[in-house]
Structures are given as C-alpha cells and as structure tokens.
Design a protein around this motif. Structure first.
Motif, PDB file in Angstrom:
ATOM      1  N   MET A   1     -11.768 140.125 -16.283  1.00  0.00           N
ATOM      2  CA  MET A   1     -11.179 140.095 -17.615  1.00  0.00           C
ATOM      3  C   MET A   1     -10.592 141.468 -17.910  1.00  0.00           C
ATOM      4  N   SER A   2      -9.315 141.630 -17.647  1.00  0.00           N
ATOM      5  CA  SER A   2      -8.706 142.925 -17.895  1.00  0.00           C
ATOM      6  C   SER A   2      -7.380 142.752 -18.619  1.00  0.00           C
ATOM      7  N   ALA A  29     -15.151 150.930 -20.402  1.00  0.00           N
ATOM      8  CA  ALA A  29     -14.496 151.842 -19.464  1.00  0.00           C
ATOM      9  C   ALA A  29     -14.494 151.252 -18.056  1.00  0.00           C
ATOM     10  N   GLN A  30     -15.608 150.679 -17.667  1.00  0.00           N
ATOM     11  CA  GLN A  30     -15.692 150.055 -16.343  1.00  0.00           C
ATOM     12  C   GLN A  30     -14.723 148.878 -16.245  1.00  0.00           C
ATOM     13  N   ALA A  31     -14.675 148.048 -17.279  1.00  0.00           N
ATOM     14  CA  ALA A  31     -13.796 146.878 -17.277  1.00  0.00           C
ATOM     15  C   ALA A  31     -12.320 147.281 -17.219  1.00  0.00           C
ATOM     16  N   LEU A  32     -11.976 148.411 -17.827  1.00  0.00           N
ATOM     17  CA  LEU A  32     -10.587 148.864 -17.874  1.00  0.00           C
ATOM     18  C   LEU A  32     -10.270 149.884 -16.785  1.00  0.00           C
ATOM     19  N   ALA A  72     -10.259 166.790 -30.401  1.00  0.00           N
ATOM     20  CA  ALA A  72      -8.844 167.159 -30.219  1.00  0.00           C
ATOM     21  C   ALA A  72      -8.582 167.509 -28.754  1.00  0.00           C
ATOM     22  N   ARG A  73      -9.496 168.233 -28.126  1.00  0.00           N
ATOM     23  CA  ARG A  73      -9.349 168.586 -26.710  1.00  0.00           C
ATOM     24  C   ARG A  73      -9.393 167.336 -25.835  1.00  0.00           C
ATOM     25  N   LEU A  74     -10.351 166.442 -26.099  1.00  0.00           N
ATOM     26  CA  LEU A  74     -10.484 165.225 -25.297  1.00  0.00           C
ATOM     27  C   LEU A  74      -9.245 164.332 -25.411  1.00  0.00           C
ATOM     28  N   LEU A  75      -8.629 164.303 -26.584  1.00  0.00           N
ATOM     29  CA  LEU A  75      -7.442 163.471 -26.777  1.00  0.00           C
ATOM     30  C   LEU A  75      -6.231 164.003 -26.012  1.00  0.00           C
ATOM     31  N   GLN A  76      -6.294 165.242 -25.528  1.00  0.00           N
ATOM     32  CA  GLN A  76      -5.216 165.804 -24.709  1.00  0.00           C
ATOM     33  C   GLN A  76      -5.351 165.404 -23.246  1.00  0.00           C
ATOM     34  N   GLU A  77      -6.495 164.854 -22.878  1.00  0.00           N
ATOM     35  CA  GLU A  77      -6.738 164.461 -21.488  1.00  0.00           C
ATOM     36  C   GLU A  77      -6.159 163.073 -21.226  1.00  0.00           C
ATOM     37  N   PRO A  78      -6.075 162.664 -19.945  1.00  0.00           N
ATOM     38  CA  PRO A  78      -5.587 161.312 -19.633  1.00  0.00           C
ATOM     39  C   PRO A  78      -6.441 160.248 -20.335  1.00  0.00           C
ATOM     40  N   PRO A  79      -5.902 159.042 -20.499  1.00  0.00           N
ATOM     41  CA  PRO A  79      -6.620 157.984 -21.212  1.00  0.00           C
ATOM     42  C   PRO A  79      -8.052 157.776 -20.712  1.00  0.00           C
ATOM     43  N   MET A  80      -8.920 157.478 -21.672  1.00  0.00           N
ATOM     44  CA  MET A  80     -10.339 157.244 -21.415  1.00  0.00           C
ATOM     45  C   MET A  80     -10.863 156.345 -22.510  1.00  0.00           C
ATOM     46  N   ASP A 166     -16.463 141.361 -24.576  1.00  0.00           N
ATOM     47  CA  ASP A 166     -15.469 140.286 -24.506  1.00  0.00           C
ATOM     48  C   ASP A 166     -14.580 140.278 -25.750  1.00  0.00           C
ATOM     49  N   ARG A 167     -15.174 140.488 -26.933  1.00  0.00           N
ATOM     50  CA  ARG A 167     -14.389 140.511 -28.173  1.00  0.00           C
ATOM     51  C   ARG A 167     -13.441 141.721 -28.205  1.00  0.00           C
ATOM     52  N   ILE A 168     -13.894 142.847 -27.686  1.00  0.00           N
ATOM     53  CA  ILE A 168     -13.026 144.037 -27.639  1.00  0.00           C
ATOM     54  C   ILE A 168     -11.840 143.783 -26.714  1.00  0.00           C
ATOM     55  N   ILE A 169     -12.092 143.241 -25.539  1.00  0.00           N
ATOM     56  CA  ILE A 169     -11.012 142.968 -24.578  1.00  0.00           C
ATOM     57  C   ILE A 169      -9.982 142.020 -25.206  1.00  0.00           C
ATOM     58  N   GLU A 170     -10.460 140.977 -25.857  1.00  0.00           N
ATOM     59  CA  GLU A 170      -9.540 140.027 -26.508  1.00  0.00           C
ATOM     60  C   GLU A 170      -8.738 140.716 -27.608  1.00  0.00           C
ATOM     61  N   ALA A 171      -9.389 141.555 -28.394  1.00  0.00           N
ATOM     62  CA  ALA A 171      -8.698 142.275 -29.475  1.00  0.00           C
ATOM     63  C   ALA A 171      -7.648 143.226 -28.906  1.00  0.00           C
ATOM     64  N   LEU A 172      -7.978 143.897 -27.803  1.00  0.00           N
ATOM     65  CA  LEU A 172      -7.013 144.811 -27.179  1.00  0.00           C
ATOM     66  C   LEU A 172      -5.820 144.039 -26.607  1.00  0.00           C
TER      67      LEU A 172
END
Length: 180
Positions: A1-2, A29-32, A72-80, A166-172
């Motif tokens: 489910m991705s 994070a693992q699912a994505l 703010a620093r973490l938001l400058q890094e690649p997606p997570m 599962d609900r988060i994945i569907e919402a995304l």
C-alpha cells in the motif's frame, strides 16, 4: 500500500501526546520508504540533554525556541516522516514553516484514549504531578485551533496502529490526487 510516487516534501505528524505520532510515524516512514525522525529526539541530541531537563532548566518557552530551530533545520533536509512534539505546531512560527515546507497530518484521539496511552510511561514533563485527564483536556481545547490548520486530519483513536497507518495512506493518496 504505497503512494504512486514518493512524497516530494516532509510529512509531519502532529497531535497531543499519546496519539501515536512516533509509533505510527515509524510505520509510515517504512511504508513510504522514507527516513523517520522524532523532533524530540533531535532536540535532545542537539541540546545534549533530555526534554525533561530542558523544560526544568529553561521552561517551556526556552524549549519551544530550541524546538523551532531544530524543526527548521530538519525541514531543510530531504523528505522524511517527522513526528513533532505535541506543542510544536501550536507555535505560530513553526506552524508557518511547516505549512510552507511540509505536509501536516493531525492525528486525533479522544481524551480517555490518550490518558490510557500516556499512563504507560512517566516521560511527559507537562503531566508531571498533575491529573493527566485534566491536562490533556485543557491542552486539546487550547491546541485544537492550531491543529485544525493541518493539511490532513486522521482519527488515531480506537483502532490499531495499522488501522491508523491505513487511514493516513488513504488521506495522502487523496491529497496527492487533489494536488496533481
């Protein structure tokens, strides 16, 4: 489910303590196939002390200042996938940063569910020596207007972590389809 494609920006999980941001965040994070970070752990690493020690030494205001810088620093890094502390999104500057640079997901649960979950560990500085139900009810009332600004709202109470995931994945997926 991705999702059809990996998210192009960080996904932040917000909500009250005990809602499952860290536990569900690791699974998301693992699912994505993204890295997972916990903002409180990153703050502790940056400060060289625990969140409880920071609260004791500098108060909530001092903690929030450090928290804002770390996020703010973490938001400058690649997606997570980034699990935030319960009060992070309430800070107007932090909320603006997240709204501009990330996708925010508000995990919700009723207060009784949260009380049952937070009573399992004594690591919550805002609950020390207080009635958890009273504190959580007050925090929910105070923080709901800010939390409601999140991009996505997902019920994380009353079901398994997998159900929440599962609900988060569907919402995304839905959010992604609307933004294409």
């Amino acid at each position: 489910m991705s999702l059809q494609c990996a998210p192009d920006k960080t996904i932040t999980l917000i909500g009250l303590m005990g809602v499952g941001k860290t536990t569900v965040g690791r699974r998301l994070a693992q699912a994505l196939d993204l890295p997972f970070r916990d903002a409180d752990e990153e703050i502790e690493r940056a400060a060289g002390r625990t969140v409880s020690e920071i609260f004791a030494d500098f108060g909530e205001t001092g903690f929030r200042e450090g928290e804002r810088k770390v996020i703010a620093r973490l938001l400058q890094e690649p997606p997570m996938v980034l699990a935030l502390g319960g009060g992070a999104f309430v800070d107007p500057e932090t909320r603006a940063l997240i709204k501009a640079q990330a996708t925010s997901i508000w995990l919700t649960a009723d207060v009784d569910t949260l009380v049952a979950r937070v009573n399992r560990r004594d690591t919550r500085p805002l609950l020390r020596g207080k009635n958890p139900k009273t504190v959580l009810s007050e925090l929910l009332d105070k923080r709901t207007p800010a939390y409601a600004e999140a991009d996505v709202h997902v019920d994380a109470g009353g079901s398994s972590h997998q159900g929440t995931l599962d609900r988060i994945i569907e919402a995304l997926k839905t959010l992604h389809q609307h933004n294409v």
